[in-house]
Design an enzyme around this catalytic site. Sequence first.
Site, PDB file in Angstrom:
ATOM      1  N   SER A  61       5.877  -1.039  10.333  1.00  0.00           N
ATOM      2  CA  SER A  61       5.427   0.298  10.713  1.00  0.00           C
ATOM      3  C   SER A  61       5.333   0.439  12.233  1.00  0.00           C
ATOM      4  O   SER A  61       5.192  -0.540  12.959  1.00  0.00           O
ATOM      5  CB  SER A  61       4.050   0.590  10.106  1.00  0.00           C
ATOM      6  OG  SER A  61       4.113   0.499   8.704  1.00  0.00           O
TER       7      SER A  61
HETATM    8  N1  SAM Z   1       2.407  -3.271   6.379  1.00  0.00           N
HETATM    9  C1  SAM Z   1       3.766  -3.573   6.707  1.00  0.00           C
HETATM   10  C2  SAM Z   1       3.913  -4.215   8.047  1.00  0.00           C
HETATM   11  O1  SAM Z   1       2.917  -4.366   8.772  1.00  0.00           O
HETATM   12  O2  SAM Z   1       5.046  -4.613   8.366  1.00  0.00           O
HETATM   13  C3  SAM Z   1       4.658  -2.361   6.621  1.00  0.00           C
HETATM   14  C4  SAM Z   1       5.206  -2.242   5.331  1.00  0.00           C
HETATM   15  S1  SAM Z   1       6.570  -1.247   4.951  1.00  0.00           S
HETATM   16  C5  SAM Z   1       6.321   0.259   5.800  1.00  0.00           C
HETATM   17  C6  SAM Z   1       6.068  -0.899   3.251  1.00  0.00           C
HETATM   18  C7  SAM Z   1       6.129  -2.101   2.347  1.00  0.00           C
HETATM   19  O3  SAM Z   1       5.627  -1.698   1.063  1.00  0.00           O
HETATM   20  C8  SAM Z   1       7.509  -2.659   2.107  1.00  0.00           C
HETATM   21  O4  SAM Z   1       7.553  -4.008   2.452  1.00  0.00           O
HETATM   22  C9  SAM Z   1       7.739  -2.446   0.604  1.00  0.00           C
HETATM   23  O5  SAM Z   1       8.504  -3.452  -0.002  1.00  0.00           O
HETATM   24  C10 SAM Z   1       6.309  -2.442   0.092  1.00  0.00           C
HETATM   25  N2  SAM Z   1       6.108  -1.804  -1.217  1.00  0.00           N
HETATM   26  C11 SAM Z   1       6.669  -0.699  -1.753  1.00  0.00           C
HETATM   27  N3  SAM Z   1       6.180  -0.463  -2.987  1.00  0.00           N
HETATM   28  C12 SAM Z   1       5.294  -1.447  -3.234  1.00  0.00           C
HETATM   29  C13 SAM Z   1       4.443  -1.758  -4.335  1.00  0.00           C
HETATM   30  N4  SAM Z   1       4.394  -1.015  -5.455  1.00  0.00           N
HETATM   31  N5  SAM Z   1       3.656  -2.856  -4.247  1.00  0.00           N
HETATM   32  C14 SAM Z   1       3.671  -3.632  -3.145  1.00  0.00           C
HETATM   33  N6  SAM Z   1       4.443  -3.395  -2.067  1.00  0.00           N
HETATM   34  C15 SAM Z   1       5.236  -2.310  -2.109  1.00  0.00           C
END
Ligand code: SAM
Length: 215
Positions: A61
Amino acid sequence: MDLNSIKRKELVQILNKQGIKDKKVLQAIFKVKRENFVSDEFKSRAYDNNALPIAGNQTISQPYTVAFMTELLNIQPGEKILEIGTGSGYQAAVLCELGAKVYSVERVSELATKTGKLLKSLGYDVEILNGDGSKGWIEFAPYNKIIVTAGSPQIPKSLLNQLKDGGLMVIPVGDQFIQKMTLIKKISENNEVKYKQKKFDEYKFVPLIGTEGWS
Ligand code: SAM
């Protein structure tokens, strides 16, 4: 001061100008070396105030978004935090710098494994689960705060249930293209559970894919 420390200092000044006022949050952003959370290809851009690509077709992010969501949660040392969407681990590291005990769920197994190893090697004590975080992580519930770092069509009921009384949750809610940052407070009054909601600006997150997110 090395080049990355200078860039981090400049980033903190930019975030402060953008409205991030909590000194502890700014301090945590200054401490976490974002270059460790991106691939070699993007290391020179690690302190741009932008989201960047990571493995599994996902993103780390934007620093402003991380700072804003963290500020909304008003993290206190020792609090138990559930993060949905571990991704690169950067957000989890910022929460750790604030003294939180972080539990993080990631859907993409490659990321859960890789980021788990990375966080450990950097000295961040984060529990990681590979699974569908839209259902939360019942084993360690309830949590003081919950942070969802992927966009959801609604507020997952399981996450509300796993929040402590008086707890806060921050989650981007909307359609696949645009989501409103939403802050929820859980309150019990006369044996009745209530949720107060506050909406903030619009963001664009990758989708929360799961039983209580996007199918
Ligand atoms: N917090 C992260 C960072 O600091 O890099 C940013 C994460 S990215 C914007 C969103 C993440 O949510 C992705 O890695 C994606 O695979 C994960 N994601 C999507 N749906 C999900 C779910 N149902 N459960 C867990 N993770 C999920």
